[in-house]
Design an enzyme around this catalytic site. Structure first.
Site, PDB file in Angstrom:
ATOM      1  N   SER A  95       0.821  -1.206   0.000  1.00 32.81           N
ATOM      2  CA  SER A  95       0.000   0.000   0.000  1.00 32.81           C
ATOM      3  C   SER A  95       0.856   1.257   0.000  1.00 32.81           C
ATOM      4  CB  SER A  95      -0.919   0.016   1.229  1.00 32.81           C
ATOM      5  OG  SER A  95      -1.873  -1.014   1.176  1.00 32.81           O
ATOM      6  N   HIS A 100      -0.539   3.221   5.011  1.00 30.80           N
ATOM      7  CA  HIS A 100       0.057   2.527   6.151  1.00 30.80           C
ATOM      8  C   HIS A 100       0.095   3.448   7.367  1.00 30.80           C
ATOM      9  CE1 HIS A 100       2.266  -0.762   3.655  1.00 30.80           C
ATOM     10  NE2 HIS A 100       1.161  -1.233   4.209  1.00 30.80           N
TER      11      HIS A 100
END
Length: 283
Positions: A95, A100
């Protein structure tokens, strides 16, 4: 540069996008997709400048976890871009850093609650990919709950990617933690939860204080929700149709464990949570 990154990721189709909004900054204005840096430190500092990283403890965990260690060799040049990268397996990406960061921030209160109670904490990362969030969450939980009082578990459907994530974690200096069982990666169907878990009457040692699901689902997976600690646990999941409008959702469980509440956080676009194991690497 950020416009080019966004267009490149949207063109890939399977990559994540978000409408996460950043607050005002004192200097240059940073927001999601604009936080890329020339190094891991610069990337994290930019995320903090954009108020995407909001707490010092999340900032420290991300500074200590070099994203380049969790990006495939062919993607190394893009390690510090605020965008997703393919991991070489079908529907598998790491990601974007701003996502995150957001996920870590959302689980902090649940880990703080365990720390305040003097209790150990457990984190589950579903669709754990290359292992980045496992490393960052382990450092976060260990700082809050103390060394030896944090366990993180990852579930990844691609066996080859699960094995690669273990190698990444070892390269990140976490070999002893893997050997001790403080960090564990399982290859399996994420919808079923980790081995020995997922029952509606899950035992205390099977519960998790934080559950992060790194791929989209049409609804909250029941077997995973059953593993959320009542009262203080937090589950973060993108919900919605594949290639359609999705929302990052925060799920909480009542003290008695019977009810769940959901809160829409912001719009996103994630790859779907894979149900059937497929081992073919992308050519």
């Amino acid at each position: 540069m950020w416009t080019g990154l966004r267009r490149r990721c949207q063109a890939l189709g399977l990559c994540l996008t978000s409408t996460l909004m950043a607050g005002p900054t004192r200097a240059r204005a940073f927001s999601p997709w604009q936080c890329s840096g020339a190094s891991n430190e610069e990337l994290v500092r930019n995320l903090a400048a954009g108020h995407i990283v909001k707490t010092e403890i999340v900032e420290r965990s991300m500074l200590a976890t070099d994203r380049a260690l969790f990006v495939p060799e062919e993607q190394k040049a893009h390690s510090y871009e605020d965008s997703p990268q393919f991991l070489g397996f079908p529907q598998a990406t790491i990601s974007a850093p701003h996502m995150h960061a957001a996920a870590l921030e959302y689980i902090v209160p649940s880990l703080e609650a365990r720390a305040a109670a003097g209790a150990p904490c457990r984190v589950l990362d579903v669709g754990s990919g290359s292992g980045y969030l496992l490393a960052a969450a382990y450092r976060l939980g260990t700082e809050l709950c103390g060394h030896g009082n944090c366990q993180v578990v990852g579930i990844e459907i691609h066996e080859g990617l699960a094995a690669a994530s273990v190698a990444n974690l070892i390269a990140d200096g976490l070999s002893a933690e893997i050997d001790a069982g403080a960090i564990r990666v399982e290859a399996g169907n994420a919808w079923d939860g980790p081995a020995g878990g997922g029952a509606a009457d899950a035992e205390e040692d099977q519960l998790f204080d934080a559950i992060h699901i790194g791929a989209s689902a049409p609804q909250v997976p029941e077997k995973l929700a059953a593993l959320l600690r009542p009262g203080t646990g937090t589950l973060v999941v993108p919900l919605g149709p594949e290639r359609g409008a999705q929302q990052l959702v925060r799920v909480r469980r009542s003290e008695d464990g019977r009810d769940f509440t959901t809160e829409n956080l912001f719009g996103v676009r994630y790859v779907p949570l894979v149900k059937q194991r497929r081992q073919q690497r992308r050519p």
